[in-house]
Design an enzyme around this catalytic site. Structure first.
Site, PDB file in Angstrom:
ATOM      1  N   GLU A  40      39.112  43.239  19.890  1.00 61.12           N
ATOM      2  CA  GLU A  40      39.744  43.159  21.210  1.00 61.12           C
ATOM      3  C   GLU A  40      41.062  43.930  21.176  1.00 61.12           C
ATOM      4  OE1 GLU A  40      40.958  39.660  24.423  1.00 61.12           O
ATOM      5  OE2 GLU A  40      41.092  39.231  22.286  1.00 61.12           O
ATOM      6  N   LYS A 113      35.934  40.755  30.462  1.00 65.75           N
ATOM      7  CA  LYS A 113      36.094  39.401  29.929  1.00 65.75           C
ATOM      8  C   LYS A 113      36.085  38.366  31.051  1.00 65.75           C
ATOM      9  CE  LYS A 113      39.275  36.989  26.737  1.00 65.75           C
ATOM     10  NZ  LYS A 113      40.539  37.177  25.978  1.00 65.75           N
ATOM     11  N   CYS A 154      36.500  37.427  22.587  1.00 66.43           N
ATOM     12  CA  CYS A 154      37.483  36.457  22.114  1.00 66.43           C
ATOM     13  C   CYS A 154      37.330  35.055  22.720  1.00 66.43           C
ATOM     14  CB  CYS A 154      38.889  37.010  22.350  1.00 66.43           C
ATOM     15  SG  CYS A 154      40.185  36.216  21.348  1.00 66.43           S
TER      16      CYS A 154
END
Length: 260
Positions: A40, A113, A154
């Site tokens: 990331e 995300k 993440c």
């Protein structure tokens, strides 16, 4: 069999510097693997919120995206840019976007995300991603040499239903590029990633940031590759590292059939 590599390093707050730093790592990884995955914030991790907005790259004119496209083409590899901080041209919002490049340098898939990291993990910093980023809306599966891969980033790893849906939709491998904090990483990183593999009977490839960044954040490292039985088959420690694994995709069916 799919040969994969996951890179680990500490991104600076300057994209050009970070990309120059990781070029030899990508070159080394490409000599042994057909798919190379970056963490990331693969190109930079901002020193503060003002800098974040200043240095976000337009999604239709991105230096980092073009650089990574050229690298994928140069080495003839599949390249996952774990995420880049992008500004959408259509509405000027920032997104945390994962990009998968094919061996010809073309963008095969992208994923914004979904789950924003709004948390206080006890490291003296308050993280409020929703104050800066627009959340993605849709799960994404991309195909690497006919292997269906679920793209996640993440904090997504804490939301098991996302991985369940991706697995039901056919994913055999999950990417979980991360910049996990040192505090939460020590407590939860291994447990969460192994759980996602075990629950779905899928491989997990999790390249991670490692070190102290310009904003004072300390990231955990310990990049992982995990098989469908939940076994860690490759792990980095701290600092710059490359981990490798040859993924036998028949292991998915074995794990899923063993415990349906």
């Amino acid at each position: 069999m799919l040969n994969v590599a996951a890179l680990q390093y500490c991104a600076t707050d300057d994209a050009a510097k970070t990309l120059a730093h990781i070029r030899p790592l990508i070159a080394e990884a490409a000599s042994k693997a057909g798919l190379v995955a970056l963490p990331e914030c693969a190109n930079y991790l901002a020193a503060n919120r003002d800098q974040l907005f200043q240095r976000a790259e337009w999604d239709d004119k991105s230096y980092s995206q073009n650089w990574l496209s050229n690298i994928a083409r140069e080495f003839g590899i599949w390249l996952l840019a774990g995420s880049l901080i992008m500004r959408r041209r259509d509405n000027k919002q920032l997104v945390n976007r994962s990009l998968l490049f094919g061996p010809d340098g073309a963008v095969v898939a992208n994923y914004d995300k979904i789950h924003m990291f709004d948390a206080d993990v006890g490291d003296g910093k308050s993280y409020q991603e929703s104050a800066s980023f627009a959340a993605g809306r849709y799960p994404v599966i991309a195909h690497v040499n006919n292997v269906p891969c679920g793209l996640t980033i993440c904090y997504d790893v804490r939301f098991a239903h996302l991985y369940r849906q991706l697995a039901l939709d056919g994913a055999q491998l999950f990417f979980v590029p991360a910049a996990f904090t040192a505090v939460s990483g020590k407590a939860h990183w291994h447990v969460l990633l192994r759980a996602r593999a075990i629950e779905t009977g899928c491989y997990v490839v999790a390249p991670a940031q490692s070190g102290t960044h310009a904003d004072g954040r300390k990231t955990y490292g310990h990049s992982l590759i995990i098989n469908p039985w939940g076994k860690i088959i490759a792990e980095a420690k701290n600092g710059d590292a490359i981990i490798y694994a040859a993924l036998d995709l028949s292991a998915n069916a074995k794990a899923q059939n063993a415990i349906p």
